[in-house]
Design a protein around this motif. Structure first.
Motif, PDB file in Angstrom:
ATOM      1  N   LYS A  12       0.830  -1.197   0.000  1.00  0.00           N
ATOM      2  CA  LYS A  12       0.000   0.000   0.000  1.00  0.00           C
ATOM      3  C   LYS A  12       0.868   1.252   0.000  1.00  0.00           C
ATOM      4  O   LYS A  12       0.584   2.217  -0.699  1.00  0.00           O
ATOM      5  CB  LYS A  12      -0.937   0.001   1.215  1.00  0.00           C
ATOM      6  N   GLY A 225     -16.283   4.611  -2.405  1.00  0.00           N
ATOM      7  CA  GLY A 225     -15.478   3.657  -3.169  1.00  0.00           C
ATOM      8  C   GLY A 225     -13.998   3.816  -2.895  1.00  0.00           C
ATOM      9  O   GLY A 225     -13.154   3.402  -3.697  1.00  0.00           O
ATOM     10  N   GLY A 226     -13.682   4.394  -1.741  1.00  0.00           N
ATOM     11  CA  GLY A 226     -12.287   4.696  -1.418  1.00  0.00           C
ATOM     12  C   GLY A 226     -11.851   6.057  -1.925  1.00  0.00           C
ATOM     13  O   GLY A 226     -10.834   6.589  -1.494  1.00  0.00           O
ATOM     14  N   GLN A 229      -8.551   4.906  -6.039  1.00  0.00           N
ATOM     15  CA  GLN A 229      -8.266   3.483  -6.202  1.00  0.00           C
ATOM     16  C   GLN A 229      -7.093   3.289  -7.153  1.00  0.00           C
ATOM     17  O   GLN A 229      -6.733   4.186  -7.915  1.00  0.00           O
ATOM     18  CB  GLN A 229      -9.486   2.752  -6.770  1.00  0.00           C
ATOM     19  N   GLY A 234      -7.546  -1.844  -5.735  1.00  0.00           N
ATOM     20  CA  GLY A 234      -8.740  -1.295  -5.113  1.00  0.00           C
ATOM     21  C   GLY A 234      -8.449  -0.049  -4.316  1.00  0.00           C
ATOM     22  O   GLY A 234      -7.426   0.621  -4.508  1.00  0.00           O
ATOM     23  N   PRO A 235      -9.342   0.294  -3.366  1.00  0.00           N
ATOM     24  CA  PRO A 235      -9.198   1.525  -2.588  1.00  0.00           C
ATOM     25  C   PRO A 235      -7.935   1.520  -1.736  1.00  0.00           C
ATOM     26  O   PRO A 235      -7.608   0.528  -1.092  1.00  0.00           O
ATOM     27  CB  PRO A 235     -10.443   1.541  -1.701  1.00  0.00           C
ATOM     28  N   THR A 238      -9.999   3.593   3.131  1.00  0.00           N
ATOM     29  CA  THR A 238     -11.437   3.612   3.331  1.00  0.00           C
ATOM     30  C   THR A 238     -11.735   4.079   4.757  1.00  0.00           C
ATOM     31  O   THR A 238     -10.941   3.866   5.665  1.00  0.00           O
ATOM     32  CB  THR A 238     -12.051   2.222   3.098  1.00  0.00           C
ATOM     33  N   GLU A 247     -17.644  -0.687  -2.024  1.00  0.00           N
ATOM     34  CA  GLU A 247     -18.487  -0.213  -3.125  1.00  0.00           C
ATOM     35  C   GLU A 247     -19.172  -1.387  -3.793  1.00  0.00           C
ATOM     36  O   GLU A 247     -18.697  -2.522  -3.753  1.00  0.00           O
ATOM     37  CB  GLU A 247     -17.661   0.527  -4.188  1.00  0.00           C
ATOM     38  N   ARG A 263     -21.027   4.873  -4.416  1.00  0.00           N
ATOM     39  CA  ARG A 263     -19.761   5.615  -4.318  1.00  0.00           C
ATOM     40  C   ARG A 263     -19.973   7.097  -4.019  1.00  0.00           C
ATOM     41  O   ARG A 263     -18.999   7.824  -3.762  1.00  0.00           O
ATOM     42  CB  ARG A 263     -18.955   5.475  -5.614  1.00  0.00           C
ATOM     43  N   ALA A 276     -12.753   6.030  -9.079  1.00  0.00           N
ATOM     44  CA  ALA A 276     -13.892   5.897  -8.166  1.00  0.00           C
ATOM     45  C   ALA A 276     -14.938   6.936  -8.585  1.00  0.00           C
ATOM     46  O   ALA A 276     -15.260   7.857  -7.844  1.00  0.00           O
ATOM     47  CB  ALA A 276     -13.467   6.097  -6.715  1.00  0.00           C
TER      48      ALA A 276
END
Length: 290
Positions: A12, A225-226, A229, A234-235, A238, A247, A263, A276
């Motif tokens: 991340k 939806g974060g 992304q 993905g996100p 969050t 989402e 979202r 997103a």
């Protein structure tokens, strides 16, 4: 004390650095700040259930959420949104919270009701509190704005939407999970097992609690939806109670309660969206045989 990192946190961090590089390029910055936040996706979903009365077959329910007026979303955009929603001619309109980003700092709350009042739906307009609606001493302000907009504000409350034929569905709204006082048992136990029901709950991750009651469909927002992304990942980030279900569509619990996480429209914290896209959701009810 030596700090340890998981593989996911390392990835991340690495991906965040990569995204930061993208956003610092002129195109990436322009797209994430000025283009994607102004796009609007209309998501269409069919909801199947044998609890849906015959008279509600093919009726439509529109959900919009998280406008966050004030940070990067303005009243002109809200007027455009109202026109778009009305063009879809929904039977019911539901708002799942977070109208203003910071209610106590927003300069134009009095200009919101004349815009939202123009939303048209023959079977009613309903709204619930989000965490930003309670935050910033906004509880009473939000209530006034929503009610002046001709929405029914549901706070741990259950209502019926009834046709001239006498057929009906149930709709309920919980108070916000983070800053309100949601009454799960008191509210959700009032739903009838043989009657199609919709639960409006701002934060999606409490779906595991809602699924223990006779809820057919939970509608939530909150997560955006974060908001940012990355492909195949993905996100990146969050919010609390928006992590498990960030989402889209899910089935939750042994009852396979249907959950849809919208979202939202606006942005919060930072005025960016990346992969997103803002959305409104149009649900079409479909009666099935038992």
């Amino acid at each position: 004390m030596k700090k340890t990192y998981t593989r996911r946190s390392f990835l991340k961090g690495l991906l965040s650095l990569s995204l930061g590089t993208v956003l610092t390029t002129s195109f990436g910055y322009t797209y994430a700040k000025y283009i994607e936040p102004r796009r609007l996706q209309i998501t269409r979903k069919n909801i199947f259930s044998n609890n849906i009365p015959t008279g509600f077959h093919n009726r439509t329910i529109l959900q919009f959420s998280d406008t966050h007026l004030g940070l990067s979303y303005n009243l002109q955009q809200l007027e455009e949104l109202v026109s778009k929603i009305n063009s879809l001619k929904p039977d019911v309109i539901l708002f799942t919270g977070d109208l203003m980003d910071a209610p106590n700092e927003y300069a134009y709350p009095h200009r919101i009701p004349p815009i939202l009042h123009r939303l048209k739906s023959p079977l009613g307009k309903y709204a619930i509190y989000g965490n930003h609606d309670h935050g910033g001493y906004g509880t009473t302000l939000y209530q006034d704005v929503i009610q002046e907009s001709n929405f029914q504000l549901l706070v741990n409350d259950v209502r019926t939407i009834t046709l001239d034929s006498g057929e009906y569905i149930q709709i309920c709204g919980l108070d916000d999970v983070m800053l309100g006082d949601p009454q799960y048992e008191q509210t959700l136990s009032r739903l009838e097992p043989s009657t199609f029901s919709i639960a409006m709950i701002h934060e999606p991750d409490v779906a595991v609690k809602a699924a223990a009651f006779p809820v057919d469909l939970q509608l939530s927002g909150h997560s955006h939806g974060g908001q940012i992304q990355l492909p195949f990942f993905g996100p990146l980030i969050t919010p609390p109670f928006g992590t498990v279900y960030p989402e889209g569509f899910y089935e939750v619990g042994e009852s396979k309660m249907q959950l849809y996480v919208n979202r939202g429209i606006g942005t919060t914290r930072i005025p960016f969206r990346f992969l997103a896209t803002p959305e409104i959701t149009l649900f079409t009810l479909k009666k099935t045989s038992s």
